[in-house]
Write an enzyme that holds these catalytic residues in place. Structure first.
Site, PDB file in Angstrom:
ATOM      1  N   HIS A 313      43.831   7.392  31.783  1.00  0.00           N
ATOM      2  CA  HIS A 313      43.166   6.225  32.370  1.00  0.00           C
ATOM      3  C   HIS A 313      43.895   5.838  33.655  1.00  0.00           C
ATOM      4  CE1 HIS A 313      41.322   2.230  32.671  1.00  0.00           C
ATOM      5  NE2 HIS A 313      40.418   2.685  31.842  1.00  0.00           N
ATOM      6  N   ASP A 371      36.748   6.021  25.233  1.00  0.00           N
ATOM      7  CA  ASP A 371      35.733   7.053  24.961  1.00  0.00           C
ATOM      8  C   ASP A 371      36.144   8.046  23.889  1.00  0.00           C
ATOM      9  OD1 ASP A 371      35.208   6.772  28.399  1.00  0.00           O
ATOM     10  OD2 ASP A 371      33.733   6.259  26.870  1.00  0.00           O
TER      11      ASP A 371
HETATM   12  C1  SDX Z   1      36.418   5.099  31.436  1.00  0.00           C
HETATM   13  O1  SDX Z   1      38.391   2.521  35.124  1.00  0.00           O
HETATM   14  C2  SDX Z   1      38.013   2.103  33.973  1.00  0.00           C
HETATM   15  O2  SDX Z   1      38.361   1.019  33.519  1.00  0.00           O
HETATM   16  C3  SDX Z   1      37.084   3.033  33.225  1.00  0.00           C
HETATM   17  C4  SDX Z   1      36.741   2.645  31.801  1.00  0.00           C
HETATM   18  C5  SDX Z   1      35.895   1.400  31.744  1.00  0.00           C
HETATM   19  O3  SDX Z   1      35.890   0.759  30.680  1.00  0.00           O
HETATM   20  O4  SDX Z   1      35.165   1.127  32.724  1.00  0.00           O
HETATM   21  O5  SDX Z   1      37.930   2.436  31.048  1.00  0.00           O
HETATM   22  C6  SDX Z   1      35.921   3.738  31.117  1.00  0.00           C
HETATM   23  O6  SDX Z   1      35.923   5.690  32.349  1.00  0.00           O
HETATM   24  C7  SDX Z   1      37.560   5.662  30.649  1.00  0.00           C
HETATM   25  C8  SDX Z   1      38.035   7.040  31.196  1.00  0.00           C
HETATM   26  C9  SDX Z   1      37.090   8.102  30.641  1.00  0.00           C
HETATM   27  N1  SDX Z   1      37.352   9.405  31.241  1.00  0.00           N
HETATM   28  C10 SDX Z   1      37.873  10.411  30.546  1.00  0.00           C
HETATM   29  O7  SDX Z   1      38.271  10.309  29.389  1.00  0.00           O
HETATM   30  C11 SDX Z   1      37.902  11.732  31.297  1.00  0.00           C
HETATM   31  C12 SDX Z   1      39.277  12.355  31.162  1.00  0.00           C
HETATM   32  N2  SDX Z   1      40.253  11.535  31.874  1.00  0.00           N
HETATM   33  C13 SDX Z   1      40.595  11.950  33.224  1.00  0.00           C
HETATM   34  O8  SDX Z   1      39.542  12.491  33.950  1.00  0.00           O
HETATM   35  C14 SDX Z   1      41.468  10.909  33.933  1.00  0.00           C
HETATM   36  O9  SDX Z   1      42.426  10.512  33.059  1.00  0.00           O
HETATM   37  C15 SDX Z   1      40.821   9.675  34.553  1.00  0.00           C
HETATM   38  C16 SDX Z   1      39.702  10.010  35.451  1.00  0.00           C
HETATM   39  C17 SDX Z   1      40.337   8.782  33.474  1.00  0.00           C
HETATM   40  C18 SDX Z   1      41.905   8.953  35.357  1.00  0.00           C
HETATM   41  O10 SDX Z   1      42.262   9.791  36.389  1.00  0.00           O
HETATM   42  P1  SDX Z   1      43.358   9.346  37.490  1.00  0.00           P
HETATM   43  O11 SDX Z   1      43.808   7.956  37.264  1.00  0.00           O
HETATM   44  O12 SDX Z   1      42.825   9.707  38.837  1.00  0.00           O
HETATM   45  O13 SDX Z   1      44.602  10.229  37.110  1.00  0.00           O
HETATM   46  P2  SDX Z   1      44.877  11.655  37.674  1.00  0.00           P
HETATM   47  O14 SDX Z   1      43.633  12.493  37.617  1.00  0.00           O
HETATM   48  O15 SDX Z   1      45.592  11.525  38.962  1.00  0.00           O
HETATM   49  O16 SDX Z   1      45.869  12.206  36.525  1.00  0.00           O
HETATM   50  C19 SDX Z   1      47.257  12.103  36.644  1.00  0.00           C
HETATM   51  C20 SDX Z   1      47.772  13.389  35.998  1.00  0.00           C
HETATM   52  C21 SDX Z   1      47.204  14.663  36.651  1.00  0.00           C
HETATM   53  O17 SDX Z   1      48.145  15.695  36.418  1.00  0.00           O
HETATM   54  P3  SDX Z   1      49.227  16.055  37.615  1.00  0.00           P
HETATM   55  O18 SDX Z   1      48.414  16.293  38.863  1.00  0.00           O
HETATM   56  O19 SDX Z   1      50.112  14.806  37.725  1.00  0.00           O
HETATM   57  O20 SDX Z   1      49.964  17.252  37.120  1.00  0.00           O
HETATM   58  O21 SDX Z   1      47.334  13.442  34.619  1.00  0.00           O
HETATM   59  C22 SDX Z   1      46.487  14.575  34.445  1.00  0.00           C
HETATM   60  C23 SDX Z   1      45.993  14.967  35.816  1.00  0.00           C
HETATM   61  O22 SDX Z   1      45.655  16.348  35.841  1.00  0.00           O
HETATM   62  N3  SDX Z   1      45.383  14.105  33.586  1.00  0.00           N
HETATM   63  C24 SDX Z   1      44.861  14.812  32.592  1.00  0.00           C
HETATM   64  C25 SDX Z   1      43.892  13.981  32.013  1.00  0.00           C
HETATM   65  N4  SDX Z   1      43.832  12.820  32.685  1.00  0.00           N
HETATM   66  C26 SDX Z   1      44.765  12.903  33.663  1.00  0.00           C
HETATM   67  N5  SDX Z   1      45.154  16.050  32.136  1.00  0.00           N
HETATM   68  C27 SDX Z   1      44.417  16.461  31.061  1.00  0.00           C
HETATM   69  N6  SDX Z   1      43.443  15.701  30.461  1.00  0.00           N
HETATM   70  C28 SDX Z   1      43.164  14.476  30.904  1.00  0.00           C
HETATM   71  N7  SDX Z   1      42.212  13.749  30.305  1.00  0.00           N
END
Ligand code: SDX
Length: 436
Positions: A313, A371
């Protein structure tokens, strides 16, 4: 917001004059540096794609402490609201700032109940879609189409229009989501029933048929009501920011909410519940719990493009409080339905345990989000996977409206118009085609 004693001074190594910028404080959470005069004073913009360090507004609706894993709607912890209130009380709180007393609750419930039907013409919109259309494609169309029916409540600058369009949207979203579902399964639409609760009416419109009476299961009704509360608002997330930016042009509320529906659909946002359930089913097909380790290796391999859906998140760097409440709701529903041994729920809990002990996730502070479990409980209730995000949109409509109305009511609001760092071609002349 109030002016802090502290202020920010921006200086430049090239000897350009430094500038002072005011710092403002809210009631809780990070202070903000007011950069509104930065461009006028320096000729420079800030750069923050993804808005990692940018607050786009001031708001009094929802506060999230990502480090502590806390979520407050108008100051009330989500745990207390999910336990002691129902969704319509939460809607009243988000929209008007206070929980209703008994008389206010009765009046609000009556107003919403009396607007649950949609214009009979709406059913003809659906006929234009293929029967296998994704429900979110249908919802994006239907919600925007509402503005074709309610010309008497489209002036967003008129407080009465804002109030009646809020009631209409909250009331009609369950009807539209159920219609989108019935259309895809070829069953007749069920009209809303005024004698049922908000959640009970949704279950009725989804699963009743004209052929026999449908009895609402009170455990499922309460679980669904709580799911709506958990999804109702969440500060300036992507879809809420979309609604604010869309609404800042002065467009009508239905169009602005339709923009939010479209944004929520994405798998990085509200579409994650559908993607998460599909992911769990894929792991199940791979061999279940014994294959979780193999799946995790794919997730940790950056080249795989595989993410652990339902985890991570932008704000929560701790356990999403909604995920805990969703897991409890899961257990209640599965128990009620005699599905305690649901293999997918057991798989989800195993995935969570393994991830929370894995350095990759611990280092990145990746925890289950709202989720992760919501798909399992919706699937147990009988809601088809492609409809999960439409249910999310149904619940989030109240938050979107509350945030939109707060923006319109803010004397500081202006049309949103971000700038850019331009990296393209500078001026050049067009050559005749023979010389290109
Ligand atoms: C919702 O914003 C809100 O409040 C949203 C929400 C709401 O109520 O409105 O809470 C609802 O959208 C919840 C989130 C649902 N999405 C998912 O579950 C999809 C999977 N999650 C990721 O796509 C991700 O965690 C996000 C999009 C939710 C957040 O992404 P960020 O903040 O841009 O973080 P990032 O992509 O920069 O990640 C930081 C690191 C990265 O690795 P490095 O580059 O540091 O090596 O964490 C890794 C990412 O690759 N990472 C994940 C991951 N989420 C982040 N790696 C594997 N699986 C994941 N789910």
């Amino acid at each position: 917001m109030k002016l802090a004693e502290n202020k920010a001074t921006l200086s430049f190594s090239n000897g350009s004059p430094s500038i002072d910028m005011p710092v403002y404080q809210g009631s809780v959470g990070p202070d903000v540096i007011d950069i509104r005069k930065l461009y006028a004073q320096t000729g420079m913009f800030t750069y923050d794609p993804g808005f990692l360090s940018t607050s786009a507004c001031q708001s009094a609706i929802t506060y999230i402490d990502g480090d502590k894993g806390e979520l407050l709607y108008r100051g009330y912890p989500i745990e207390q609201l999910a336990t002691n209130c129902d969704f319509l009380e939460t809607c009243h709180l988000l929209l008007y700032g206070e929980l209703p007393d008994a008389a206010q609750k009765a009046d609000f419930t009556k107003r919403v109940t009396n607007h649950t039907m949609v214009n009979e013409q709406m059913q003809f919109f659906l006929r234009g879609f293929r029967r296998d259309a994704h429900p979110m494609a249908i919802m994006t169309g239907l919600v925007g189409a509402l503005s074709a029916f309610y010309h008497d409540s489209t002036d967003i600058t008129n407080p009465q229009h804002r109030d009646i369009s809020a009631i209409r949207l909250i009331a009609k979203m369950p009807t539209l989501v159920a219609m989108a579902y019935k259309y895809t399964v070829g069953q007749p639409y069920m009209y809303p029933r005024n004698d049922l609760s908000y959640a009970g009416n949704f279950l009725h419109m989804m699963f009743a048929t004209p052929c026999e009476p449908y009895i609402v299961n009170p455990v499922l009704e309460r679980a669904l009501d709580r799911i709506f509360t958990l999804h109702a608002d969440h500060e300036q997330n992507a879809s809420t920011s979309t609604v604010r930016l869309c609404g800042s042009s002065g467009t009508n509320p239905f169009a602005a909410i339709a923009a939010g529906v479209a944004c929520l659909w994405g798998p990085a946002h509200g579409g994650a519940n559908e993607a998460c359930l599909n992911m769990l089913e894929d792991i199940q097909k791979m061999g279940g719990i014994s294959k979780v380790g193999e799946f995790m290796e794919q997730v940790k391999d950056k080249n795989s493009g595989v993410k652990l859906m339902g985890f991570g998140h932008r704000v929560y760097k701790n356990y999403d409080p909604r995920a805990k409440l969703m897991q409890e709701t899961c257990k209640e529903v599965l128990h009620e339905l005699g599905l305690e041994n649901d293999p997918l729920f057991k798989l989800a809990m195993a995935v969570e345990k393994i991830a929370l002990e894995d350095d990759y996730f611990v280092q990145r502070k990746l925890y289950p989000n709202v989720d992760f479990y919501s798909g399992i409980v919706q699937r147990a209730i009988g809601i088809p996977t492609p409809l999960f995000t439409a249910v999310f949109a149904l619940a989030r409509t109240t938050g979107w409206i509350a945030q939109l109305n707060e923006m319109i009511g803010d004397p500081e609001y202006k049309i949103g118009r971000p700038r850019q760092l331009f990296t393209g071609n500078v001026t050049r002349d067009v050559k005749p085609i023979a010389q290109r």
